[in-house]
Scaffold this motif. Structure first.
Motif, PDB file in Angstrom:
ATOM      1  N   ASN A 107       0.892  -1.173   0.000  1.00 56.23           N
ATOM      2  CA  ASN A 107       0.000   0.000   0.000  1.00 56.23           C
ATOM      3  C   ASN A 107       0.923   1.213   0.000  1.00 56.23           C
ATOM      4  O   ASN A 107       1.254   1.786   1.040  1.00 56.23           O
ATOM      5  CB  ASN A 107      -0.903  -0.032   1.233  1.00 56.23           C
ATOM      6  CG  ASN A 107      -1.750   1.226   1.367  1.00 56.23           C
ATOM      7  OD1 ASN A 107      -1.606   2.178   0.600  1.00 56.23           O
ATOM      8  ND2 ASN A 107      -2.627   1.236   2.354  1.00 56.23           N
ATOM      9  N   VAL A 156       0.003  -5.006   3.685  1.00 59.83           N
ATOM     10  CA  VAL A 156      -1.400  -5.406   3.483  1.00 59.83           C
ATOM     11  C   VAL A 156      -1.495  -6.866   3.925  1.00 59.83           C
ATOM     12  O   VAL A 156      -1.165  -7.778   3.189  1.00 59.83           O
ATOM     13  CB  VAL A 156      -1.779  -5.245   1.995  1.00 59.83           C
ATOM     14  CG1 VAL A 156      -3.158  -5.816   1.720  1.00 59.83           C
ATOM     15  CG2 VAL A 156      -1.725  -3.763   1.602  1.00 59.83           C
ATOM     16  N   GLY A 216      -6.599  -3.447   6.305  1.00 60.58           N
ATOM     17  CA  GLY A 216      -7.513  -2.449   5.730  1.00 60.58           C
ATOM     18  C   GLY A 216      -8.930  -2.689   6.227  1.00 60.58           C
ATOM     19  O   GLY A 216      -9.326  -3.835   6.473  1.00 60.58           O
ATOM     20  N   TYR A 225      -5.384  -0.550  -2.055  1.00 55.82           N
ATOM     21  CA  TYR A 225      -5.480  -0.559  -0.592  1.00 55.82           C
ATOM     22  C   TYR A 225      -5.589   0.815   0.059  1.00 55.82           C
ATOM     23  O   TYR A 225      -5.512   0.925   1.269  1.00 55.82           O
ATOM     24  CB  TYR A 225      -4.306  -1.377  -0.013  1.00 55.82           C
ATOM     25  CG  TYR A 225      -4.392  -2.785  -0.562  1.00 55.82           C
ATOM     26  CD1 TYR A 225      -5.363  -3.658  -0.104  1.00 55.82           C
ATOM     27  CD2 TYR A 225      -3.578  -3.200  -1.619  1.00 55.82           C
ATOM     28  CE1 TYR A 225      -5.517  -4.927  -0.652  1.00 55.82           C
ATOM     29  CE2 TYR A 225      -3.723  -4.469  -2.173  1.00 55.82           C
ATOM     30  CZ  TYR A 225      -4.690  -5.322  -1.681  1.00 55.82           C
ATOM     31  OH  TYR A 225      -4.856  -6.563  -2.233  1.00 55.82           O
ATOM     32  N   ASP A 226      -5.756   1.853  -0.735  1.00 54.75           N
ATOM     33  CA  ASP A 226      -6.090   3.139  -0.110  1.00 54.75           C
ATOM     34  C   ASP A 226      -7.515   3.507  -0.526  1.00 54.75           C
ATOM     35  O   ASP A 226      -8.172   2.751  -1.249  1.00 54.75           O
ATOM     36  CB  ASP A 226      -5.066   4.237  -0.481  1.00 54.75           C
ATOM     37  CG  ASP A 226      -4.981   4.472  -1.984  1.00 54.75           C
ATOM     38  OD1 ASP A 226      -5.866   3.998  -2.725  1.00 54.75           O
ATOM     39  OD2 ASP A 226      -4.031   5.133  -2.434  1.00 54.75           O
TER      40      ASP A 226
END
Ligand code: F6P
Length: 533
Positions: A77, A84, A252, A489-490
């Motif tokens: 990420n 992650v 996440g 992943y953001d």
């Protein structure tokens, strides 16, 4: 361009009826199995050349190294410089996973044990509310802190033998009011699920629940637990550390139900069934990490998705579980897939030269059949469908109903592929009409067919199977993200609305003027104020 070769190939096959590909070997050759799952993608227009090109494309992205980077805790990420590692949450055998030089597994397994003890205490009544044994659990969270556990508790309803579980997510007071009305504060456990412990909806609802409880019990904080990475904030809210279950920033939100965010699920189904769910996820991880692309379920599911979205240009995909307990799966996948792969720039910040992930939507079958399937069958846009179906339900005495459900599921994918041509349509109404009217009526009954679908079949929706299914979809998102070259992943795209909502609150309340707002927003504020906002 990335998809050039595939687009060229697609140009040469786009008008072909893919039904004609289905010789005696295709069903096996264009399906893959892993553990309890069978993925059939034979009812698509992907042929050996297309599949080869898709796999070549994947290999050219450095996929194998990237997959290893994820499993081994490298900061993939990149915009948040984080690992992650939701896979570590189901790494039950504890093989070391090193982040920043330290093995994270002792802490992961330690927290899991604490969750087990607490869940057991709630279920057995050794932890009690101030009015006795806990009868109701209210999980307050939103997004990944709600959708995962809410979907899972529904999915695993046949295994639910703990207290009732409720989920409050929306800041709309209608949501929490309806739930609290059905609970007794003296026997309710409130779980505040928030990775950041700052999310405005969750914190607002948590305060409302605390005030509700304080009207009846002497020590409301004693009936609260928190699931969060922010221990300072949970302490400030008045939740004792022994009921705070922490996790790290490498989990996440939309991947978090395998850890503390899954506490409500664990209380509902018990620690052993929760372990089976984790084991299912772990089994899919092992498969995903080792299997060759063509045998690899997440890889093939992702490549089919890329074929339909980026190559064929189909903008949405429908997820259609013929498994009523998976009724929240489409909503869960909307966050998982659209928050992960709905990005406008590639990892290096350049504009994405192709479309990002598709719009994901759906409802359980057979309900959808009597609602929106009309458009899927006869509308002008092609919508690739993903069917999910179990061989068996949990209602043994009603197995004949389950068989009807399965027949409907298989009939839909068959109908989408085969369609009905004008001759057949004519023959259906030839006894009622003739001449021009027969022609007109027949045309309304034509199905073009040639509409693609995949089917994921499994024996029964047990916790273990369910774990495999969810991990399959998680890894599918990873593979699609790798090929598209984006950061899955953001979620910066959710920020602007949050900032503007904070700025608009005093305007809505009337303590600040709407001057400076655009005319449309100002006029809407005016209308709502006139009507009592
Ligand atoms: O705003 C989006 C988001 O950050 C999601 O990614 C997340 O799942 C959700 O909000 C809830 O966040 P939190 O768990 O920090 O309350």
């Amino acid at each position: 361009m990335l998809f050039d070769a595939l687009e060229k190939h697609h140009d040469t096959v786009r008008d072909r009826r893919f039904e004609t590909l289905l010789d005696g070997t295709r069903a096996e050759a264009f399906s893959a199995t892993a553990g309890d799952l069978r993925l059939d993608y034979a009812k698509t227009n992907i042929d050996p050349t297309g599949r080869e090109q898709l796999i070549e494309l994947l290999n050219a992205t450095g996929f194998v190294a990237k997959r290893e980077a994820m499993f081994t805790g490298e900061p993939i990420n990149e915009t948040e410089n984080r690992a992650v590692l939701h896979t570590a949450l189901r790494n039950l055998d504890g093989d070391p996973v090193v982040v920043d030089g330290a093995d994270v597994m002792p802490e992961v397994l330690g927290t899991l044990n604490e969750m087990r003890h607490f869940a057991k205490a709630v279920r057995e009544g050794t932890y009690q509310g101030q009015g006795g044994k806990i009868t109701d659990v209210v999980n307050i969270g939103i997004g990944g802190s709600d959708l995962g556990p809410a979907m899972s508790v529904k999915a695993l309803a046949p295994y639910h033998d703990g207290p009732r579980c409720h989920f409050v997510s929306n800041v709309d007071p209608a949501d929490i009011a309806a739930v609290l009305r059905s609970c007794d504060p003296a026997t309710t456990l409130v779980i505040v699920a928030s990775k950041t412990f700052t999310t405005i909806e969750t914190m607002t609802n948590a305060r409302t629940a605390k005030a509700w409880m304080a009207e009846v019990v002497a020590d409301p904080g004693a009936q609260f637990a928190a699931l969060s990475t922010a221990e300072d904030k949970t302490a400030a809210f008045g939740i004792a550390p022994q009921r705070v279950f922490g996790f790290s920033d490498w989990v996440g939100g939309r991947y978090s139900m395998w850890g503390p965010i899954g506490l409500s699920m664990m209380i509902a189904i018990g620690p052993d069934a929760f372990d089976a769910f984790l084991r299912g996820g772990q089994a899919m991880d092992q498969h995903f990490r080792a299997a060759e692309p063509v045998e690899n379920l997440p890889v093939m599911l992702a490549l089919v998705g890329l074929w339909h979205n980026q190559v064929c240009g189909y903008a949405t995909r429908a997820v259609l579980p013929y498994d009523n307990n998976l009724s929240r799966l489409p909503a869960y996948l909307q966050q998982l897939e659209m928050e992960s792969n709905g990005k406008g720039v590639s990892m290096d910040g350049a504009d994405l030269p192709f479309h990002s992930g598709p719009v994901v939507w759906g409802e359980p079958g057979t309900n959808g059949q009597h609602a929106f399937y009309q458009l899927i069958h006869q509308g002008t846009r092609v919508i690739p469908c993903e069917f999910l179906v179990a061989a068996r339900g949990h209602e043994e005495a009603l197995h004949h109903q389950h068989q009807l459900l399965v027949a409907n599921c298989l009939a839909q994918s068959e109908a989408l592929m085969r369609g009905r041509d004008l001759d057949e349509a004519r023959s259906k109404v030839a006894d009622k009409f003739d001449g021009a009217e027969l022609e007109r009526q027949a045309r309304h009954r034509v199905f073009t067919g040639n509409r693609p679908s995949v089917t994921l079949a499994y024996p029964q929706l047990t916790p273990f199977v369910f774990g495999q299914i969810i991990a399959l979809y998680e890894h599918r998102v990873f593979v699609e993200g790798v090929v598209l070259g984006i950061n899955s992943y953001d979620q910066w795209g959710v920020e602007l609305g949050k900032e503007l909502a904070t700025a608009l609150q005093p305007v809505v309340e009337g303590t600040q003027s709407a001057d400076g707002k655009d005319g449309s927003t100002a006029a809407l504020v005016g209308f709502l104020q006139k009507h009592g906002v």
